[in-house]
Write a protein that holds these residues in place. Structure first.
Motif, PDB file in Angstrom:
ATOM      1  N   SER A   1       8.461  20.934  -4.457  1.00 24.74           N
ATOM      2  CA  SER A   1       9.026  21.012  -3.928  1.00 24.74           C
ATOM      3  C   SER A   1       9.915  20.429  -3.511  1.00 24.74           C
ATOM      4  O   SER A   1      10.537  19.354  -4.120  1.00 24.74           O
TER       5      SER A   1
ATOM      6  N   GLU B   1       7.547  31.667  -1.938  1.00 20.52           N
ATOM      7  CA  GLU B   1       6.304  31.352  -1.516  1.00 20.52           C
ATOM      8  C   GLU B   1       5.394  31.903  -0.172  1.00 20.52           C
ATOM      9  O   GLU B   1       5.997  31.671   1.421  1.00 20.52           O
TER      10      GLU B   1
ATOM     11  N   ALA C   1       3.498  30.268   2.416  1.00 23.57           N
ATOM     12  CA  ALA C   1       3.091  28.468   2.906  1.00 23.57           C
ATOM     13  C   ALA C   1       3.669  28.444   3.924  1.00 23.57           C
ATOM     14  O   ALA C   1       3.265  27.319   4.216  1.00 23.57           O
TER      15      ALA C   1
ATOM     16  N   HIS D   1       4.500  26.185  -4.473  1.00 26.92           N
ATOM     17  CA  HIS D   1       4.063  25.070  -5.852  1.00 26.92           C
ATOM     18  C   HIS D   1       2.705  24.953  -5.090  1.00 26.92           C
ATOM     19  O   HIS D   1       1.808  23.736  -5.773  1.00 26.92           O
TER      20      HIS D   1
END
Lengths: 376, 224
Positions: A44, A165, A168, A198
């Motif tokens: 991140s 993402e 996320a 990630h």
């Protein structure tokens, strides 16, 4: 796929950009093929989102070049709305003054008919939005919002899909709701995608190629399986270093022995996956053997024995050859790269054990694999 | 009931308010957007100038306008050079005065509404193929809907009540510059209280109803 093959794959996107922001510098240099999902992976705050925004033209003062097909987007000063990208943001960013249908139509209206890739109704059914279509966007759940955002991007006829993402901000439940749709997308369209994440599980499941980033810089890119198994990349040093193997389900599922005499059929306990001739056994999964499946194996779950261990609870023990070893004196660890047919497996052991067993490249050893995750 | 002169004053006032508000909405839209977008360090100077009519006695504003629009004033001489006569004591002059006088009541709600524009929704629109003009009209303006409502009502109502500026640059010409507030003053001066009552009552009700609609509608659409 070997790196030679990657080099011969047609590249649609070649990025070489620099971007300075106060105390942060983005320096990205990679290319990605015309088909499939390219994951942009890094911790991140390493600049993944900024990179994606720069590619979309949403960041100012980007220097360098973004070559897409025959056009250099930076050199020709192409603004965002002419780049023909679809962008799925982390938090959807649906238009709050429009309902779901009008959100979806926003891009359709602004796309020439010959550039549209998917019919409105097809997009609605692909993302399972039949029941959402006339709702106001304010009442949708996180997972639903993201599905609308994906459909909205698809309907604008993008030549490149950028996903930042997309899961996320979702809880676990919504994530497992979105993932199948992303996979469908991957299978149904030939649109190249850049997928920022990630989360290694998402990448292991979705990506074909990977670009690795750290501190604003890209440091490696290539086919996923090969790149994550590269012992020299910082990824292999991380606690969650992993390798991915591809294989196919074998038909002979293992059933429980000594099942209750009362039950007519003994319960199926295991499924076998054939990876280049090596059999992996995993907890039962309903697979049909038609599709290639992926196994993710975390390096710290692999240990090495010189002799074949007998009478062990560990299901997967493979005879394998060491192809590379990398020691980390500071951490007292060694990462060992092993062959599995034409694919590779990483094992992380202590430097002490490595010396104790006097492991060297070329040794034939037995890899004991404690955990295997079926990711796709 | 209202006599003919009062009705004509009322109609003139409504015409003035409608015209001024329309002009204000058109010029304030780009102006307010610019104020929210610019990073210019002297932007505060412009904002202070726009806000002046909020605090200045209307007679002061009217006095300067009288000078500016007069034959020797900057605007007046410019108009004279173009072959247009002085705007003082004309309806057009009143419109100009009202636009300046009511400007903060239109610019400020719009500026506030535009400052709430979601940058990220604008970005999303760009990736969906919308040019910057397109994004402005398809995202920023519709999302500033409530700002437009407030701006219209405040601009309109404020122009209805204009007195000092009119007195200075408009005078009291029936059907040309004799607006309701002037007419009321006239009626009171000449002790015609019933006509003053009718006109005042009409204005009071009109203003209250407009403000009521605005505030009620604001409440209804407040996000949950």
């Amino acid at each position: 796929m070997s790196s030679n093959e990657f080099d011969s794959v047609e590249k649609i996107l070649r990025v070489d950009v620099t971007l300075k922001r106060n105390d942060f510098t983005l320096q990205a240099n990679f290319c990605s093929p015309a088909k499939g999902i390219t994951a942009i992976y890094g911790p991140s705050g390493c600049g993944k989102t900024t990179l994606l925004r720069a590619i979309a033209g949403l960041e100012k003062d980007v220097l360098g070049s973004i070559q897409f097909g025959d056009v250099d987007w930076i050199h020709s000063r192409l603004p965002t709305h002419k780049r023909n990208v679809g962008y799925v943001f982390q938090r959807s960013h649906l238009f709050s003054h429009l309902d779901v249908r009008k959100n979806l139509l926003y891009g359709v209206k602004r796309t020439k008919e010959n550039k549209r890739r998917i019919a409105f109704d097809d997009a609605v059914s692909l993302l399972g939005m039949e029941k959402l279509i006339d709702k106001s966007v304010g009442i949708l759940s996180g997972g639903e919002r993201q599905r609308v955002a994906i459909a909205r991007a698809l309907l604008s006829g993008p030549e490149l899909l950028l996903l930042d993402e997309p899961m996320a901000a979702l809880d676990h439940q919504s994530k497992s709701e979105i993932l199948p749709y992303l996979e469908k997308l991957h299978q149904a369209f030939s649109i190249p995608m850049l997928y920022v994440s990630h989360a290694t599980d998402e990448i292991a499941r979705l990506a074909d190629f990977i670009v690795l980033m750290e501190n604003g810089k890209t440091y490696k890119h290539g086919p996923l399986l090969e790149t994550v198994a590269d012992i020299n990349s910082p990824l292999a040093e991380q606690a969650n270093a992993f390798s991915i193997l591809e294989g196919r389900c074998e038909s002979n599922n293992v059933t429980g022995i000594g099942a209750n005499p009362g039950t007519p059929k003994p319960k199926v306990l295991l499924t076998s996956i054939n990876v280049d001739g090596n059999r992996f056994r995993i907890p039962f999964a309903p697979l049909d053997g038609k599709n290639i499946v992926r196994l993710r194996i975390v390096a710290k779950d692999v240990s090495i024995c010189l002799d074949r261990p007998l009478r062990t609870s560990i299901l997967n023990v493979l005879e394998s050859t060491i192809v590379e070893i990398k020691d980390n004196e500071v951490k007292g660890q060694s990462v060992v790269k092993l062959t599995v047919g034409n694919q590779f497996l990483l094992a992380r052991i202590s430097l002490y054990s490595k010396q104790q067993l006097s492991l060297v490249v070329g040794d034939v050893v037995f890899a004991q694999i404690k955990a295997v995750a079926l990711v796709r | 009931m209202l006599d003919e002169a009062s009705i004509s004053a009322l109609l003139l006032t409504l015409k003035l308010a409608l015209l001024s508000t329309s002009i204000l909405l058109v010029i304030s839209t780009p102006f307010a957007w610019w104020l929210t977008q610019t990073k210019w360090r002297w932007k505060g100077v412009i904002e202070a100038m726009v806000a002046l009519p909020l605090v200045l006695p209307p007679t002061v504003l009217g006095f300067y306008l009288l000078l500016a629009l007069g034959p020797n004033g900057p605007i007046g001489s410019l108009l004279a050079a173009m072959g247009v006569g002085s705007l003082n004591f004309t309806f057009s002059g009143l419109v100009i005065g009202s636009v300046i006088y009511s400007m903060p009541f239109v610019v400020q709600p719009l500026q506030h509404a535009f400052s709430q524009t979601d940058r990220r929704q604008m970005d999303a629109a760009a990736t969906l193929g919308a040019s910057s003009w397109d994004r402005f009209f398809s995202i920023a303006v519709p999302q500033a809907k409530r700002g437009y409502l407030t701006a219209s009502v405040l601009g309109f109502a404020h122009t209805l009540g204009e007195f000092g500026v009119v007195l200075m640059i408009g005078g009291n010409i029936p059907d040309e510059t004799r607006v309701v507030s002037i007419a009321i003053y006239d009626h009171v001066e000449s002790m015609e209280y019933s006509q003053a009552h009718y006109l005042s009552g009409t204005l009071l009700c009109l203003s209250f109803v407009m403000l009521l609609i605005t505030y009620l509608s604001q409440q209804k659409v407040k996000p949950s």
